[in-house]
Motif scaffolding. Structure first.
Motif, mmCIF file in Angstrom:
data_model
loop_
_atom_site.group_PDB
_atom_site.id
_atom_site.type_symbol
_atom_site.label_atom_id
_atom_site.label_comp_id
_atom_site.label_asym_id
_atom_site.label_seq_id
_atom_site.Cartn_x
_atom_site.Cartn_y
_atom_site.Cartn_z
ATOM 1 N N ALA A 37 9.087 17.823 21.427
ATOM 2 C CA ALA A 37 9.467 17.233 20.137
ATOM 3 C C ALA A 37 8.303 17.122 19.151
ATOM 4 C CB ALA A 37 10.081 15.852 20.367
ATOM 5 N N ILE A 38 7.101 17.508 19.544
ATOM 6 C CA ILE A 38 5.945 17.408 18.642
ATOM 7 C C ILE A 38 6.156 18.334 17.451
ATOM 8 C CG2 ILE A 38 3.482 17.905 18.394
ATOM 9 C CD1 ILE A 38 3.124 17.062 21.286
ATOM 10 N N LYS A 39 5.895 17.788 16.253
ATOM 11 C CA LYS A 39 6.045 18.576 15.034
ATOM 12 C C LYS A 39 4.886 18.288 14.084
ATOM 13 C CE LYS A 39 9.199 15.182 12.997
ATOM 14 N NZ LYS A 39 8.797 14.138 13.891
ATOM 15 N N LYS A 40 4.767 19.118 13.081
ATOM 16 C CA LYS A 40 3.705 18.974 12.086
ATOM 17 C C LYS A 40 3.797 17.589 11.440
ATOM 18 C CE LYS A 40 1.900 21.155 7.934
ATOM 19 N NZ LYS A 40 2.070 22.228 6.962
ATOM 20 N N GLY A 41 2.648 16.923 11.300
ATOM 21 C CA GLY A 41 2.596 15.614 10.673
ATOM 22 C C GLY A 41 2.602 14.456 11.663
ATOM 23 N N ASP A 42 2.926 14.713 12.934
ATOM 24 C CA ASP A 42 2.920 13.646 13.946
ATOM 25 C C ASP A 42 1.499 13.191 14.231
ATOM 26 O OD1 ASP A 42 5.649 13.787 14.222
ATOM 27 O OD2 ASP A 42 5.616 14.810 16.161
ATOM 28 N N LYS A 43 1.351 11.931 14.535
ATOM 29 C CA LYS A 43 0.076 11.376 14.982
ATOM 30 C C LYS A 43 0.116 11.362 16.504
ATOM 31 C CE LYS A 43 -1.209 9.494 10.846
ATOM 32 N NZ LYS A 43 -1.487 10.548 9.940
ATOM 33 N N VAL A 44 -0.948 11.892 17.131
ATOM 34 C CA VAL A 44 -0.974 11.994 18.590
ATOM 35 C C VAL A 44 -2.310 11.504 19.134
ATOM 36 C CG1 VAL A 44 0.628 13.951 18.644
ATOM 37 C CG2 VAL A 44 -1.820 14.381 18.549
ATOM 38 N N VAL A 45 -2.305 11.215 20.425
ATOM 39 C CA VAL A 45 -3.517 10.894 21.168
ATOM 40 C C VAL A 45 -3.601 11.894 22.310
ATOM 41 C CG1 VAL A 45 -4.751 9.155 22.520
ATOM 42 C CG2 VAL A 45 -3.298 8.442 20.615
ATOM 43 N N THR A 46 -4.750 12.555 22.444
ATOM 44 C CA THR A 46 -4.919 13.533 23.517
ATOM 45 C C THR A 46 -5.362 12.839 24.796
ATOM 46 O OG1 THR A 46 -7.234 13.978 23.024
ATOM 47 C CG2 THR A 46 -5.601 15.308 21.849
ATOM 48 N N THR A 47 -5.372 13.598 25.882
ATOM 49 C CA THR A 47 -5.803 13.034 27.160
ATOM 50 C C THR A 47 -7.274 12.646 27.135
ATOM 51 O OG1 THR A 47 -6.197 15.271 27.968
ATOM 52 C CG2 THR A 47 -4.092 14.252 28.535
ATOM 53 N N SER A 48 -8.056 13.231 26.221
ATOM 54 C CA SER A 48 -9.468 12.873 26.104
ATOM 55 C C SER A 48 -9.688 11.698 25.158
ATOM 56 C CB SER A 48 -10.275 14.082 25.620
ATOM 57 O OG SER A 48 -9.834 14.480 24.344
ATOM 58 N N GLY A 49 -8.608 11.197 24.536
ATOM 59 C CA GLY A 49 -8.715 10.021 23.683
ATOM 60 C C GLY A 49 -8.836 10.312 22.203
ATOM 61 N N LEU A 50 -8.731 11.561 21.799
ATOM 62 C CA LEU A 50 -8.821 11.923 20.389
ATOM 63 C C LEU A 50 -7.541 11.518 19.669
ATOM 64 C CD1 LEU A 50 -10.350 13.528 18.127
ATOM 65 C CD2 LEU A 50 -8.962 15.480 18.813
ATOM 66 N N HIS A 51 -7.672 10.722 18.618
ATOM 67 C CA HIS A 51 -6.543 10.349 17.761
ATOM 68 C C HIS A 51 -6.544 11.325 16.600
ATOM 69 C CE1 HIS A 51 -5.596 6.219 19.323
ATOM 70 N NE2 HIS A 51 -6.687 6.545 19.996
ATOM 71 N N ALA A 52 -5.439 12.053 16.414
ATOM 72 C CA ALA A 52 -5.414 13.099 15.403
ATOM 73 C C ALA A 52 -4.006 13.293 14.857
ATOM 74 C CB ALA A 52 -5.916 14.408 16.008
ATOM 75 N N GLU A 53 -3.930 14.113 13.808
ATOM 76 C CA GLU A 53 -2.648 14.465 13.204
ATOM 77 C C GLU A 53 -2.381 15.944 13.471
ATOM 78 O OE1 GLU A 53 -0.521 14.694 8.824
ATOM 79 O OE2 GLU A 53 -2.330 13.499 9.074
ATOM 80 N N VAL A 54 -1.149 16.268 13.788
ATOM 81 C CA VAL A 54 -0.757 17.642 14.066
ATOM 82 C C VAL A 54 -0.628 18.390 12.742
ATOM 83 C CG1 VAL A 54 1.017 19.123 15.080
ATOM 84 C CG2 VAL A 54 0.476 16.930 16.150
ATOM 85 N N VAL A 55 -1.332 19.520 12.624
ATOM 86 C CA VAL A 55 -1.258 20.311 11.398
ATOM 87 C C VAL A 55 -0.548 21.640 11.615
ATOM 88 C CG1 VAL A 55 -3.231 19.239 10.270
ATOM 89 C CG2 VAL A 55 -3.596 21.205 11.746
ATOM 90 N N ALA A 56 -0.422 22.104 12.848
ATOM 91 C CA ALA A 56 0.315 23.335 13.146
ATOM 92 C C ALA A 56 0.773 23.286 14.596
ATOM 93 C CB ALA A 56 -0.556 24.559 12.919
ATOM 94 N N VAL A 57 1.945 23.856 14.842
ATOM 95 C CA VAL A 57 2.516 23.864 16.186
ATOM 96 C C VAL A 57 2.878 25.295 16.559
ATOM 97 C CG1 VAL A 57 4.385 23.016 17.641
ATOM 98 C CG2 VAL A 57 3.471 21.555 15.847
#
Length: 76
Positions: free
Chosen positions: A30-50
Motif C-alpha cells: 500500500a506504500i504510495k508517493k507522499g507517504d511518511k515512512v520509517v525504515t528498519t535502520s531508523g530513517l524517517h523519510a517521505e516516499v518520492v517514487a515507488v
C-alpha cells in the motif's frame, strides 16, 4: 496427546506469525508517493517514487533508494 500439542503449537506460534506477515505485506503493497515512512535502520523519510521492488525516499534534502522490504512502518 501429540495431536493436541501440535494444535496448540500451531495456534500459539504459527498462526500469529502468519497473520503478522500478511499484515506487513499489505502495508508494503500500500506504500504510495507522499507517504511518511520509517525504515528498519531508523530513517524517517517521505516516499518520492515507488517501483516494484524499490522506493525512493527523501530526507533532509537528500534522496535515497531503498528496497521496499527496508520499510518498517508507515506514519500517519
Amino acid at each position: 496427546p501429540f495431536l493436541a500439542m501440535g494444535a496448540v503449537l500451531y495456534f500459539v506460534l504459527f498462526a500469529p506469525e502468519k497473520k503478522a506477515r500478511k499484515k506487513r505485506q499489505a502495508m508494503l503493497d500500500a506504500i504510495k508517493k507522499g507517504d511518511k515512512v520509517v525504515t528498519t535502520s531508523g530513517l524517517h523519510a517521505e516516499v518520492v517514487a515507488v517501483r516494484e521492488h524499490e522506493i525512493d525516499l527523501s530526507a533532509g534534502g537528500s534522496r535515497f533508494t531503498y528496497s521496499r522490504a527496508a520499510v518498517n512502518e508507515t506514519l500517519d
